[in-house]
Write a protein that holds these residues in place. Structure first.
Motif, PDB file in Angstrom:
ATOM      1  N   LYS A  21       0.828  -1.206   0.000  1.00 30.27           N
ATOM      2  CA  LYS A  21       0.000   0.000   0.000  1.00 30.27           C
ATOM      3  C   LYS A  21       0.867   1.262   0.000  1.00 30.27           C
ATOM      4  O   LYS A  21       0.575   2.237  -0.715  1.00 30.27           O
ATOM      5  CB  LYS A  21      -0.924   0.007   1.217  1.00 30.27           C
ATOM      6  CG  LYS A  21      -2.037  -1.025   1.158  1.00 30.27           C
ATOM      7  CD  LYS A  21      -2.924  -0.910   2.397  1.00 30.27           C
ATOM      8  CE  LYS A  21      -4.068  -1.909   2.357  1.00 30.27           C
ATOM      9  NZ  LYS A  21      -4.972  -1.771   3.536  1.00 30.27           N
ATOM     10  N   TRP A  25      -9.977  -2.664  -7.532  1.00 29.00           N
ATOM     11  CA  TRP A  25      -9.590  -1.736  -8.598  1.00 29.00           C
ATOM     12  C   TRP A  25     -10.682  -1.650  -9.664  1.00 29.00           C
ATOM     13  O   TRP A  25     -10.874  -0.593 -10.276  1.00 29.00           O
ATOM     14  CB  TRP A  25      -8.256  -2.153  -9.217  1.00 29.00           C
ATOM     15  CG  TRP A  25      -7.087  -1.917  -8.308  1.00 29.00           C
ATOM     16  CD1 TRP A  25      -6.316  -2.855  -7.693  1.00 29.00           C
ATOM     17  CD2 TRP A  25      -6.570  -0.646  -7.885  1.00 29.00           C
ATOM     18  NE1 TRP A  25      -5.346  -2.264  -6.922  1.00 29.00           N
ATOM     19  CE2 TRP A  25      -5.473  -0.909  -7.024  1.00 29.00           C
ATOM     20  CE3 TRP A  25      -6.913   0.675  -8.149  1.00 29.00           C
ATOM     21  CZ2 TRP A  25      -4.736   0.108  -6.421  1.00 29.00           C
ATOM     22  CZ3 TRP A  25      -6.178   1.696  -7.551  1.00 29.00           C
ATOM     23  CH2 TRP A  25      -5.097   1.410  -6.703  1.00 29.00           C
ATOM     24  N   LYS A  69      -3.719  -9.757   0.542  1.00 30.80           N
ATOM     25  CA  LYS A  69      -3.063  -9.743  -0.770  1.00 30.80           C
ATOM     26  C   LYS A  69      -3.724 -10.706  -1.747  1.00 30.80           C
ATOM     27  O   LYS A  69      -3.150 -11.012  -2.783  1.00 30.80           O
ATOM     28  CB  LYS A  69      -1.579 -10.082  -0.608  1.00 30.80           C
ATOM     29  CG  LYS A  69      -0.802  -9.033   0.179  1.00 30.80           C
ATOM     30  CD  LYS A  69       0.694  -9.200   0.026  1.00 30.80           C
ATOM     31  CE  LYS A  69       1.201 -10.448   0.710  1.00 30.80           C
ATOM     32  NZ  LYS A  69       2.682 -10.566   0.629  1.00 30.80           N
ATOM     33  N   TRP A 122      -7.877  -7.907  -4.843  1.00 30.60           N
ATOM     34  CA  TRP A 122      -7.150  -6.806  -5.490  1.00 30.60           C
ATOM     35  C   TRP A 122      -7.859  -6.409  -6.794  1.00 30.60           C
ATOM     36  O   TRP A 122      -8.134  -5.234  -7.038  1.00 30.60           O
ATOM     37  CB  TRP A 122      -5.720  -7.265  -5.764  1.00 30.60           C
ATOM     38  CG  TRP A 122      -4.840  -6.324  -6.526  1.00 30.60           C
ATOM     39  CD1 TRP A 122      -4.738  -6.227  -7.886  1.00 30.60           C
ATOM     40  CD2 TRP A 122      -3.919  -5.376  -5.979  1.00 30.60           C
ATOM     41  NE1 TRP A 122      -3.808  -5.273  -8.224  1.00 30.60           N
ATOM     42  CE2 TRP A 122      -3.288  -4.732  -7.076  1.00 30.60           C
ATOM     43  CE3 TRP A 122      -3.560  -5.008  -4.686  1.00 30.60           C
ATOM     44  CZ2 TRP A 122      -2.317  -3.739  -6.900  1.00 30.60           C
ATOM     45  CZ3 TRP A 122      -2.595  -4.026  -4.516  1.00 30.60           C
ATOM     46  CH2 TRP A 122      -1.985  -3.389  -5.610  1.00 30.60           C
ATOM     47  N   LEU A 143      -8.646  -2.848   0.905  1.00 32.81           N
ATOM     48  CA  LEU A 143      -7.815  -4.044   0.736  1.00 32.81           C
ATOM     49  C   LEU A 143      -7.420  -4.597   2.097  1.00 32.81           C
ATOM     50  O   LEU A 143      -6.677  -3.972   2.849  1.00 32.81           O
ATOM     51  CB  LEU A 143      -6.560  -3.711  -0.076  1.00 32.81           C
ATOM     52  CG  LEU A 143      -6.749  -3.494  -1.580  1.00 32.81           C
ATOM     53  CD1 LEU A 143      -5.439  -3.052  -2.212  1.00 32.81           C
ATOM     54  CD2 LEU A 143      -7.266  -4.766  -2.261  1.00 32.81           C
TER      55      LEU A 143
END
Length: 366
Positions: free
Chosen positions: A11, A51, A42, A47, A39
């Motif tokens: 981040k 986005w 991982k 992810w 988030l």
């Protein structure tokens, strides 16, 4: 051996790169910060999903602007959607969610490209008996036949990420042909010791176009793409007018000790062991370390062969590509031009790209 980065470190790197580096350069902090707050792990599909949430409103806005005939606004909105979908697949689409982001990022870039000046020409170049090489061609207005620079990135960079470099080339009066290096994006083949045939096929195509000056074709490879640019300077010395090796390795970069040492270098964001392995159809670091020595241009006996004019560029303290490879190229074969910049991988300073473009413009002069 590098250290796997924690979520908080990732981040922090995203925040540092936003508005400054690679595809993050076009991202906006007001969009990025909500994504980072959501988030919690991982997980690659989380992810991708977060986005995608940032991309969605821009995609919808682009469709509304396009429907109303507002081309400038549509271009900007579609381009922003492309950026966030690209961050969703970054650095490698190795999960279902990331693969969907990769698909949508390409689609949104092409939608934005309809309104570029000059416009984006989406092409499929024949390769082998039944395959195609997707490329994006843009030509400077009022110059025909024009010089063209074949432009591509490395293991985490698809051809749309050539955009800022293409823009700089076009401002200098040079055409730009963006493509994916072997094993990346829409490239039809994986990387191998013979994958340079991909670039020769693109040169074949460009040489056959009446609006391209076949005597003024150059190649610009960035990061791992610099390796292919260096190789092509030896493979196609007669048909290439110039080659830029920007941050690429040629020998030391492929030795097992460096392959292991450079894994998760500080300049990497995450997942780059997967990136490197997948680009060559391999599974893990051990397979990379066993295979990579065969890529060495020294081992292949190319370094003392004739080459086209070559510009070699890198950062003095690169942890991804050893600076020794730059000097190795200078020590062999025909004289070459080199520039070492401060900093790490690729020596990215405000003067780096302008220096490269000036050199290319000079080498491709009529």
């Amino acid at each position: 051996m590098g250290r796997i980065k924690s979520l908080e470190e990732i981040k922090a790197m995203v925040r540092e790169r936003t508005g400054k580096r690679t595809v993050f350069r076009g991202a906006r902090m007001e969009d990025v910060e909500p994504v980072l707050k959501r988030l919690t792990s991982k997980d690659p599909d989380l992810w991708a999903a977060e986005w995608s949430r940032a991309a969605g409103p821009y995609e919808e806005a682009g469709e509304a602007h396009e429907g109303a005939g507002r081309s400038d606004e549509a271009r900007e909105a579609f381009f922003m959607a492309y950026i966030y979908y690209t961050l969703g697949r970054y650095p490698v689409p190795h999960s279902p969610g990331k693969r969907e982001c990769a698909r949508k990022s390409l689609a949104l870039f092409k939608r934005a490209g309809r309104y570029f000046t000059p416009p984006l020409e989406v092409l499929e170049i024949p390769y082998g008996t039944d395959q195609m090489i997707p490329v994006y061609l843009r030509k400077p207005e009022g110059t025909a036949p024009c010089p063209v620079v074949i432009n591509f990135g490395g293991i985490d960079s698809y051809k749309p990420e050539c955009h800022e470099y293409d823009e700089a080339l076009l401002r200098a009066g040079l055409g730009a042909c963006a493509m994916d290096m072997p094993g990346v994006g829409e490239a039809p083949i994986k990387g191998s010791t013979t994958a340079e045939t991909l670039f020769s096929a693109v040169i074949d195509y460009l040489c056959g176009r009446e609006d391209v000056d076949a005597r003024r074709i150059a190649i610009l490879g960035r990061s791992f793409g610099g390796y292919w640019s260096a190789k092509m300077s030896f493979v196609e010395p007669e048909r290439l007018r110039a080659a830029v090796v920007w941050g690429g390795g040629v020998h030391y970069n492929f030795q097992p000790e460096w392959v292991r040492q450079s894994t998760n270098a500080e300049s990497y964001l995450m997942d780059h062991e997967i990136c490197r392995a997948s680009a060559f159809g391999l599974r893990n670091l051990d397979e990379l370390a066993a295979f990579f020595p065969s890529l060495s241009l020294k081992t292949q006996g190319l370094l003392d062969r004739p080459s086209c004019p070559m510009l070699i560029v890198n950062g003095k303290n690169d942890l991804q590509t050893p600076i020794e490879d730059l000097y190795l190229l200078l020590e062999h074969g025909e004289p070459k031009t080199a520039r070492v910049f401060p900093g790490g991988h690729m020596g990215q300073t405000p003067e780096t790209l302008p220096t490269i473009v000036r050199w290319l413009r000079q080498e491709l002069a009529a």
